[in-house]
Design an enzyme around this catalytic site. Sequence first.
Site, PDB file in Angstrom:
ATOM      1  N   CYS A  83       0.922  -1.462  -0.140  1.00  0.00           N
ATOM      2  CA  CYS A  83       0.086  -0.044   0.421  1.00  0.00           C
ATOM      3  C   CYS A  83       1.148   1.420  -0.366  1.00  0.00           C
ATOM      4  O   CYS A  83       1.307   1.342   0.851  1.00  0.00           O
ATOM      5  CB  CYS A  83      -0.764  -0.096   1.005  1.00  0.00           C
ATOM      6  SG  CYS A  83      -1.907   1.511   1.274  1.00  0.00           S
ATOM      7  N   ASN A  98      -0.616  -3.615  -6.865  1.00  0.00           N
ATOM      8  CA  ASN A  98      -1.615  -2.425  -6.248  1.00  0.00           C
ATOM      9  C   ASN A  98      -1.004  -1.600  -6.660  1.00  0.00           C
ATOM     10  O   ASN A  98      -0.693  -0.964  -8.265  1.00  0.00           O
ATOM     11  CB  ASN A  98      -0.579  -2.662  -4.349  1.00  0.00           C
ATOM     12  CG  ASN A  98      -1.088  -1.801  -3.886  1.00  0.00           C
ATOM     13  OD1 ASN A  98      -2.110  -1.352  -3.985  1.00  0.00           O
ATOM     14  ND2 ASN A  98      -1.565  -2.063  -2.839  1.00  0.00           N
TER      15      ASN A  98
HETATM   16  C1  LIG Z   1     -10.523   3.945  -3.416  1.00  0.00           C
HETATM   17  C2  LIG Z   1      -9.692   2.697  -3.837  1.00  0.00           C
HETATM   18  C3  LIG Z   1      -8.987   2.060  -2.100  1.00  0.00           C
HETATM   19  C4  LIG Z   1      -8.515   0.767  -2.289  1.00  0.00           C
HETATM   20  N1  LIG Z   1      -8.454   0.399  -1.109  1.00  0.00           N
HETATM   21  C5  LIG Z   1      -7.356  -0.839  -1.091  1.00  0.00           C
HETATM   22  C6  LIG Z   1      -6.719  -1.400   0.435  1.00  0.00           C
HETATM   23  O1  LIG Z   1      -7.282  -1.602   1.412  1.00  0.00           O
HETATM   24  N2  LIG Z   1      -6.225  -2.372   0.288  1.00  0.00           N
HETATM   25  C7  LIG Z   1      -5.522  -2.887  -1.420  1.00  0.00           C
HETATM   26  O2  LIG Z   1      -4.799  -3.793  -1.275  1.00  0.00           O
HETATM   27  N3  LIG Z   1      -5.769  -2.309  -2.165  1.00  0.00           N
HETATM   28  C8  LIG Z   1      -7.038  -1.122  -2.225  1.00  0.00           C
HETATM   29  N4  LIG Z   1      -6.917  -0.504  -3.456  1.00  0.00           N
HETATM   30  C9  LIG Z   1      -6.158  -1.192  -4.462  1.00  0.00           C
HETATM   31  C10 LIG Z   1      -6.792  -1.903  -5.470  1.00  0.00           C
HETATM   32  O3  LIG Z   1      -6.926  -3.270  -4.867  1.00  0.00           O
HETATM   33  C11 LIG Z   1      -6.116  -2.284  -6.472  1.00  0.00           C
HETATM   34  O4  LIG Z   1      -4.738  -3.070  -6.793  1.00  0.00           O
HETATM   35  C12 LIG Z   1      -6.069  -1.181  -7.499  1.00  0.00           C
HETATM   36  O5  LIG Z   1      -7.205  -0.309  -7.519  1.00  0.00           O
HETATM   37  C13 LIG Z   1      -5.752  -1.551  -9.065  1.00  0.00           C
HETATM   38  O6  LIG Z   1      -6.671  -1.780  -9.960  1.00  0.00           O
HETATM   39  P1  LIG Z   1      -8.265  -0.711 -11.081  1.00  0.00           P
HETATM   40  O7  LIG Z   1      -7.425  -0.165 -11.453  1.00  0.00           O
HETATM   41  O8  LIG Z   1      -8.947  -1.465 -11.258  1.00  0.00           O
HETATM   42  O9  LIG Z   1      -8.459   0.275  -9.084  1.00  0.00           O
HETATM   43  C14 LIG Z   1      -7.727   0.156  -3.644  1.00  0.00           C
HETATM   44  C15 LIG Z   1      -8.226   1.100  -4.599  1.00  0.00           C
HETATM   45  C16 LIG Z   1      -8.672   2.207  -4.900  1.00  0.00           C
HETATM   46  C17 LIG Z   1      -9.304   3.090  -5.830  1.00  0.00           C
END
Ligand SMILES: Cc1cc2nc3c(=O)[nH]c(=O)nc-3n(C[C@H](O)[C@H](O)[C@H](O)COP(=O)(O)O)c2cc1C
Length: 611
Positions: free
Chosen positions: A435, A498
């Site tokens: 993260c 991530n």
């Molecule tokens: C609003 C938000 C909150 C997120 N919170 C977490 C989290 O709590 N733990 C985690 O491992 N990844 C978290 N992520 C990352 C997502 O799980 C993912 O890895 C990342 O958004 C890329 O995927 P996407 O482009 O489909 O959103 C978060 C992403 C977003 C947008």
Amino acid sequence: MERIRDAIPNTKTGGRMKKKKKFFETAVLSSRETERGSGIYRLMLYAEKQKPAIGQFYEIAPDSSSPMPRPFSVADYADNTLTFYIKAIGKNTNKFCELESGDTVKLIGPLGKPFKLRPSWKKVILVGGGTGIATLMPIAKERGKKGEETLALLGGRDESQILCQWHFKRQNCVLRYICQTEQCERNLVTHLLEDALKNDGGKSIVIACGPRPMLKRVAEICKNHTNECYVSLEAIMACGIGSCKGCDIPTTKKDENGNQVYTSVCSEGPFFNALDIDWAKLIPPLITIESRKKATTTKIDPLQTDLWGYSRNLLLKYPIMTAAGCYTLESVNDGPVNEYGIGAHILKSLCVDMRQGNPEPRVCETPSGMLNSIGLKGMGLKEFLSISPMILDMIEKTGRKIVLNISGNSIKEFVTLAVALEKAGFEYIQLNPSCPNNKKSKKIFALHPRLLYELVYEVRAKAQRVYLITKLSPKSQDIVICASNAYDGGTDAFSIANTYPGMSIDPNTLRPRIGGNTGGLSGPALRPINVLKVHEVFQAGLGIPIIGVGGITDADSTMEYILAGANAVEIGTASFKNPDVFKETSQGLKDYVKKHQVTNIQDLIGKVVLY
Ligand SMILES: Cc1cc2nc3c(=O)[nH]c(=O)nc-3n(C[C@H](O)[C@H](O)[C@H](O)COP(=O)(O)O)c2cc1C
Ligand SMILES: Cc1cc2nc3c(=O)[nH]c(=O)nc-3n(C[C@H](O)[C@H](O)[C@H](O)COP(=O)(O)OP(=O)(O)OC[C@H]3O[C@@H](n4cnc5c(N)ncnc54)[C@H](O)[C@@H]3O)c2cc1C
Ligand code: FES
């Protein structure tokens, strides 16, 4: 800076100042489909004092979600009016074709090298396919003005695709055209060319524009008949002025060190002598999905995915999961998200202590993505354990697969969480050591291979029954080393990857757009980065499942990850705009496997065919 650069004499122009090409706004005079159902539109734009030469093109500024402008050949310029013929084939051409009189667009041009028609060219044959015909129109016009003989050979899928036959007739061309719908074996424009060159004795100059395979065949025919041939090539362009080298194509020329010379279509073309093109390299052999499938597979459900592991497997009905942090269980139960198509739910990161999260604002939009700096806000372990019987009961009743994502400031905290959750009866855990928003942690564990190994090893040693997924970071200097260390530590699978750390600044307030100052970039902008990371780890051949994540919006982007080496994917950001994304993606994957007659989607893992 701009002024200093402008003051430096241009040596190429002998010190004369070259006028800078800039985008300018023009008004749409009209936009009309050439024939009902053809999908090709004649776009007329008002533009004063333009001097487009034969062969030149303009780039039209794209839709806000596309970073690259789109090139189009000038079909005609007269009475302060630029005419283009545009075929709706994608996200921008679809929009350009919807323009109406009075709308405005931004243009840059004329770009490209003018194509000079030589006075010695007595006999000329134009060979046009599809919208390539538009590129040839100014040549017909120029020769028509001088009363010179031109044979125009035009081809298309059906007659509606053969543009502006009237134009060629009006310019005194002898016109022959052919459609692929014709019920004969020789129904291609290249067949017309073969016939035309039979008794030509190599005298005619052939000038062609159309799809690349057509141009390759034209070049072959001309070589066989010893005819001089020029082709106008299309290529995906970015800068349009020869600086980014994004549109380079391989030539038959070599430099002084014997290396193949590449040339830019936008600045050195789009017209080239056909003999100068390395056609074999330009058009790689066609690959069919059929030839890439595994020979034997016994699975029946085409999307069923089995993520194998050390002490248990994670069996998914669909290879799609909700990405951690984007949805709570309640939002799937009672909120907008459509449950159909979700193979497993990955919940928001859980920490030992309750977290308030980072300062607001926590999210902001960026080009093709978003930044978030949530800061792992949520309940602590104690509170979670108090509601866990309810969650486990729901899992039992519904058969849903729930993956708990955990994060901590120390290895000890990760271990505490994993042990407690295993003991409570949860089966699947995703470690989040990557993260970018955990301001309380001194280190992002996933960026330090040795620490990552220790973290995974300690968790695995103390929680042996859970299925363990390790979420890696796209920022790792060497993701293969990080993956190998997590593998050695005992992870069952990887989640790759991530968000990528980023920053966005508001020039009016002088402040970062998010309260945490920096955040994690997600959405389509992240996709190519993470697809590469998946590909690199897959190529390393560690042999455990990979879950791809980052910028997935639909079945096509899911397939990108699967072909790169992922067994399954997670979707986050896209679901904010489209809560039906899971349903639509799974339906799209079903259509894909059906279309390509693939027995199971897993047969395509890592099957990208590299150049
Ligand atoms: C609003 C938000 C909150 C997120 N919170 C977490 C989290 O709590 N733990 C985690 O491992 N990844 C978290 N992520 C990352 C997502 O799980 C993912 O890895 C990342 O958004 C890329 O995927 P996407 O482009 O489909 O959103 C978060 C992403 C977003 C947008
Ligand atoms: C010099 C030049 C002149 C052109 N003249 C015309 C013209 O007169 N009329 C016309 O309709 N089109 C012309 N094109 C092609 C046109 O630029 C593309 O069709 C357009 O950029 C597609 O944009 P999109 O956002 O709609 O498609 P996207 O959604 O980006 O892509 C849809 C599909 O089109 C392919 N594609 C995207 N851009 C190009 C490109 N530049 N060249 C070839 N394939 C591409 C993609 O690989 C994808 O398969 C020309 C291209 C060049 C380089
Ligand atoms: S598009 Fe940049 S060099 Fe051609």
